[in-house]
Design a protein around this motif. Structure first.
Motif, mmCIF file in Angstrom:
data_model
loop_
_atom_site.group_PDB
_atom_site.id
_atom_site.type_symbol
_atom_site.label_atom_id
_atom_site.label_comp_id
_atom_site.label_asym_id
_atom_site.label_seq_id
_atom_site.Cartn_x
_atom_site.Cartn_y
_atom_site.Cartn_z
ATOM 1 N N HIS A 185 74.445 71.089 -17.459
ATOM 2 C CA HIS A 185 74.028 72.391 -17.978
ATOM 3 C C HIS A 185 72.630 72.319 -18.571
ATOM 4 C CE1 HIS A 185 77.726 74.589 -17.257
ATOM 5 N NE2 HIS A 185 78.356 73.471 -17.545
ATOM 6 N N THR A 206 78.010 72.536 -12.691
ATOM 7 C CA THR A 206 77.838 73.740 -13.509
ATOM 8 C C THR A 206 78.767 74.866 -13.082
ATOM 9 O OG1 THR A 206 75.968 74.377 -12.111
ATOM 10 C CG2 THR A 206 75.451 73.305 -14.212
ATOM 11 N N ARG A 221 70.285 72.228 -15.754
ATOM 12 C CA ARG A 221 70.139 73.528 -15.093
ATOM 13 C C ARG A 221 69.156 74.424 -15.856
ATOM 14 N NH1 ARG A 221 74.779 77.959 -13.723
ATOM 15 N NH2 ARG A 221 75.256 77.633 -15.912
#
Ligand code: FES
Ligand code: FES
Lengths: 159, 773
Positions: free
Chosen positions: B234, B527, B237
């Motif tokens: 995460h 994710t 990302r």
């Protein structure tokens, strides 16, 4: 660059790969034959992640050209288990938590197998010495040494 | 039922927490069938490689990619001009919050100027790695060298050149923590002051798997899928999205098996951004695999603190104050929060001691070296090292035994929660039993009696280091649901890179739900598997992730109980639950049955299919791990050859979910800590080129270098989380360096040696002995 056909047997499977003269054995095994058991940690012969056996000799496959292995028989850690049944050394690694991230493990297993073939009852110092060409960044080596000691004891106990 | 109660039970068969459960992930690793990022094959993949700066500091005058493009098989070559022409910012985000000046982050390719040896200048893409390497060699770059800034200590001087034009003194962050006035007063009233100058050596993290990324771009859906070696999908990302200039929702980030991280796979690097950028540009899968040398050049690196510190004491050995002034090398660019990291490093300076006044001033400075980021401990080892070295030095000066002075100043067990003078609040602690256990383990009294000089001619020393470790920060997300057959599916926002989460989370959930381990699956590292998440770093996963999965599992069970009560027509509280079955009187219903009904078209209103529960858990405050490590060394006076005779680690991480895995973390951490203390030296030559740019030149600890580590523990549960757990990932890298250096200085104390900087190699000991004779 001119390519050469190289015949190799990897974990019992015969194969032929077209390689450049400069292609490292580890790249031929991983990228061309798709056997990803040997890992690449340094490409300079220092870490041992790429360890395989070539015709029974323990080698770092980043230190050999694929053409040097022509006609050879390669064994990787992926060839150790007998079907569903893990090799006793693999079982000992699992029982003693001899691995964390697993990246050094294929090399460690083969180094351990070689050691135990040469010296079925190694001392802890001998085990550490046999592993000195294999870097592990996770375990601090202790549980790996435990695993090999245990594998030796288990083998000694067998008929 | 609360988790604590559920897990406290010791009388059920399927009890796993606290046991030495074998790791379920190991089968794949042992068969070498686990997939790491570099093992994945996508059809049509092309290989990206970087042209890197051969200078520490230079302007880039011209880049000629023409010869590279002429090579058969070369698909593309990029410079900053191509990034600038694209919709992507192309600069890795930097958190500017506490920084003095707003400087740009690391560009994926150099913008007119290079600031460290190895900085990416251009990128080439080719049909395979060998051709990509040829293409890298074929690109020619013309530089005009500039004087590099290499020494962080003199970097703020007026006559030093500037790494960044907007930062004239090279200082990017200046922080003061604690109370300077109270500290001055403490020093004024002190009977004794001990000062020390020390360096916390720059380290190269060296996870065994190098950094690697594979990126694909779906032109129809305008979506990226990036597989990479990451500790936090995460986090990656979010950062990738910023560098690429796209919303996070357009990115799916997957971390398959990860071959170690130790902090340096927690932050964002140019390679993964460039791979994603090129995948969109070319419309085909792009792979980037760092060589080990690239990993060395472009790290990030860790530590590199330069500290002047002093401790003020009363004549009886009671510590009155601590004053610390640290220059923290940031390297050439900030990465994420790295430039601000020096600001909070001081938070553990109180170690285990009641110190009434502390002040810590830090300056984060730019130099023309590889960026510094977090490496296993990230500020904690640096802080504890300062205090634990100072306490030893003070003891020697005052003629106290180093243990006596420690014991004298320990924060008493009834003083928790304890707010230190630097402003951190320790949640819990019981320091003396751990200290005693370490001393018993190493046979401290016997060693002291036997003295430093032994019959074998070797000099003996014993070193002790106490420590505290802040663990379990932030929040973590988890999702737990039952599949229609009752199997428990767990997804967590952390990501294991060797820690064994698949096993430890499953142990927790299996116990809460009284299901066999085999009935619980754990998913991480994608994710799409969890809506959000923080990741695995800072010894946080067991604390934050562990409590998150437990909290979800409890809610799933509660919701299943409600449905069971409805179906059986009884009050939910009258239902008993045992090993997958709710029962009332002679009626019972299984979890599997309830799960199946929850998915049915006629499931009652308000029943989530699978009782799916999502949570974001944050513990009530930081959990402070602590302990004492003790080490005995023997030194050959003629050669300086050092032998670690014994190493005893006593750690308290609260409740231990899996003792074997805890011990594994301690072993690995101590090995890395001893690597810092004994052998790992990062060297830039006088022109600013990294001299230690490969494993052959950088001494990582080998099997023959690491001693057997004797582990013991005490258990002081963390009050701020339901499970009472604390993190253990960094204890070894915190405690081992001061313990080892203290032991070496102890061994050489009769020769007037007061301090040695790390790495304390045999050669360094030899020289120290020579110059002391
Ligand atoms: S990759 Fe071959 S020894 Fe490291
Ligand atoms: S288990 Fe990670 S390198 Fe050995």
């Amino acid at each position: 660059m001119a390519e050469h056909e190289v015949e190799l047997t990897v974990d019992g499977e015969a194969a032929s790969v077209a390689v450049e003269p400069r292609t490292l054995l580890v790249h031929a095994i991983r990228d061309q034959l798709g056997v990803t058991a040997p890992k690449i940690g340094c490409e300079t012969g220092k870490c041992g992640a790429c360890t395989v056996t070539l015709d029974g000799t323990l080698v770092k496959s980043c230190m050999l050209l694929a053409v040097q292995a022509e006609g050879g028989t390669v064994r990787t850690a992926a060839g150790m288990a007998d079907g569903d049944e893990l090799h006793p050394i693999q079982q000992a690694f699992r029982a003693t938590h001899g691995l964390q991230c697993g990246y050094c493990t294929p090399g460690m297993l083969l180094a351990a197998e070689r050691l135990l073939a040469d010296q079925p009852n190694p001392s802890r110092a001998e085990i550490r010495s046999a592993l000195k060409g294999n870097i592990c960044r996770c375990t601090g080596y202790q549980h790996i040494v435990d695993a090999i000691e245990r594998a030796a004891a288990d083998a000694g106990g067998a008929p | 039922m609360s988790s604590a109660a559920a897990l406290e039970r010791r009388d059920v068969d399927n009890e796993h927490v606290g046991r030495r459960v074998e790791r379920r992930e190991d089968d794949a690793y042992l068969r070498a069938s686990a997939t790491y990022t570099d093992d994945i094959r996508h059809d049509g993949t092309v290989q990206l490689a970087f042209v890197r700066s051969s200078h520490a500091h230079a302007t880039v005058d011209e880049i000629d990619v023409g010869p590279a493009l002429a090579i058969d098989g070369v698909v593309a070559a990029y410079t900053w001009a191509d990034i600038a022409d694209s919709p992507s910012p192309g600069v890795l985000p930097i958190r500017t919050g506490s920084l003095e000046r707003n400087v740009p982050g690391h560009p994926v390719l150099a913008i007119d100027r290079v600031r460290y040896h190895g900085q990416p200048v251009a990128a080439v893409v080719a049909t395979g790695p060998y051709i990509a390497a040829d293409a890298v060699d074929a690109v020619s770059v013309t530089y005009t060298p500039k004087t590099p800034v290499l020494d962080p200590v003199t970097a703020p001087d007026e006559d030093a050149p500037n790494v960044h034009d907007g930062v004239p003194d090279n200082v990017i962050a200046r922080t003061g923590r604690g109370d300077p006035t109270a500290t001055d007063r403490a020093f004024d009233c002190a009977d004794h002051v001990t000062s020390i100058t020390l360096e916390n050596n720059r380290l190269i993290p060296n996870a065994l798997e190098p950094r690697v990324a594979q990126a694909r771009y779906d032109t129809v859906r305008d979506r990226f899928t990036v597989e990479l070696a990451s500790q936090s999908v995460h986090g990656h990302r979010r950062k990738l999205a910023e560098t690429l200039g796209v919303p996070s929702r357009k990115l799916r980030v997957i971390a398959p098996s990860v071959g170690g991280g130790f902090g340096h796979k927690g932050h964002h690097h140019p390679g993964e951004a460039m791979a994603a950028w090129a995948a969109r540009d070319l419309g085909r899968p792009v792979k980037w695999t760092a060589t080990r040398r690239e990993n060395y050049l472009e790290g990030a690196h860790g530590r590199d603190h330069h500290t002047e510190a002093a401790i003020a004491l009363a004549a009886d050995g009671r510590i009155r104050g601590l004053r610390v002034d640290t220059i923290a090398n940031v390297g050439a660019y900030g990465l994420g929060g790295s430039a601000a990291m020096s600001g909070w490093y001081g938070s553990l300076l109180s170690s285990e001691y009641a110190i009434p006044a502390i002040h810590c001033a830090t300056r984060g400075v730019f130099t023309n070296t590889c960026p510094i980021h977090s490496y296993r401990g990230a500020g904690r080892p640096e802080a504890i090292y300062v205090t634990e070295r100072l306490v030893d030095a003070a003891a020697h000066e005052l003629g106290f035994d180093p243990v006596t002075i420690r014991r004298h100043n320990l924060i008493p067990s009834d003083a928790f929660p304890y707010e230190t003078a630097i402003g951190t609040t320790y949640d819990s602690g019981n320091y003396e039993p751990a200290l005693d256990r370490a001393l018993d383990g190493i046979e401290y009294d016997r060693l002291r009696e036997a003295g430093r000089n032994r019959a074998d001619g070797r000099l003996r020393g014993v070193g002790v280091a106490c420590y505290t470790e802040s663990t379990g920060g932030g929040h973590e997300s988890a999702v737990v649901r039952l599949e229609p057959d009752g199997h428990v599916d767990v997804a967590v926002g952390t990501h294991s890179h060797g820690q064994g989460h698949e096993t430890t989370y499953a142990q927790l959930v299996a116990d809460v739900m009284e299901r066999p381990l085999a009935n619980v699956s754990v998913n991480e590292g994608d994710t799409t598997a969890t809506p959000t998440g923080t990741g695995t770093f800072g010894s946080r996963s067991a604390v934050v992730g562990g409590n998150a999965v437990v909290s979800c599992a409890e809610t799933v069970l509660d919701d299943a109980r409600s449905l069971a009560a409805d179906i059986l027509g009884v009050d939910a509280v009258t239902l008993s639950y045992r090993e997958g079955h709710f029962a009332a009187d002679d009626e019972s219903i299984s979890l599997a049955d309830l799960a199946a009904r929850s998915y049915a078209w006629n499931a009652p209103d308000g029943v989530e299919p699978g009782f799916r529960t999502a949570t974001s858990y944050a513990p009530d405050g930081t959990a402070y791990t602590f302990g004492t490590h003790a080490v005995e060394v023997a030194i050959e006076p003629d050669t300086g050859a050092l032998d670690i005779v014994r190493y005893v680690a006593v750690d308290d991480c609260g409740r231990r979910i899996n003792p074997t895995l805890v011990e594994g973390q301690v072993h690995g951490g101590v090995a890395q800590g001893l690597g810092q203390a004994r052998s790992e030296r990062t060297v830039y030559d006088e022109s600013g080129r990294l001299a230690t740019d490969r494993m052959l030149a950088y001494a990582l600890p080998r099997s023959i270098d690491v001693p057997r580590i004797e582990t013991e523990h005490t258990v002081t549960p963390a009050p701020g989380n339901e499970l009472g757990v604390k993190g253990i990932g960094e204890a070894g890298t915190i405690a081992a360096p001061p313990a080892l250096v203290n032991a070496v200085v102890d061994a050489l104390a009769d020769r007037g040696v007061r301090h040695v900087d790390m790495p304390v190699t045999d050669e360094c000991i030899h020289q120290t002995i020579q110059s002391s004779d």
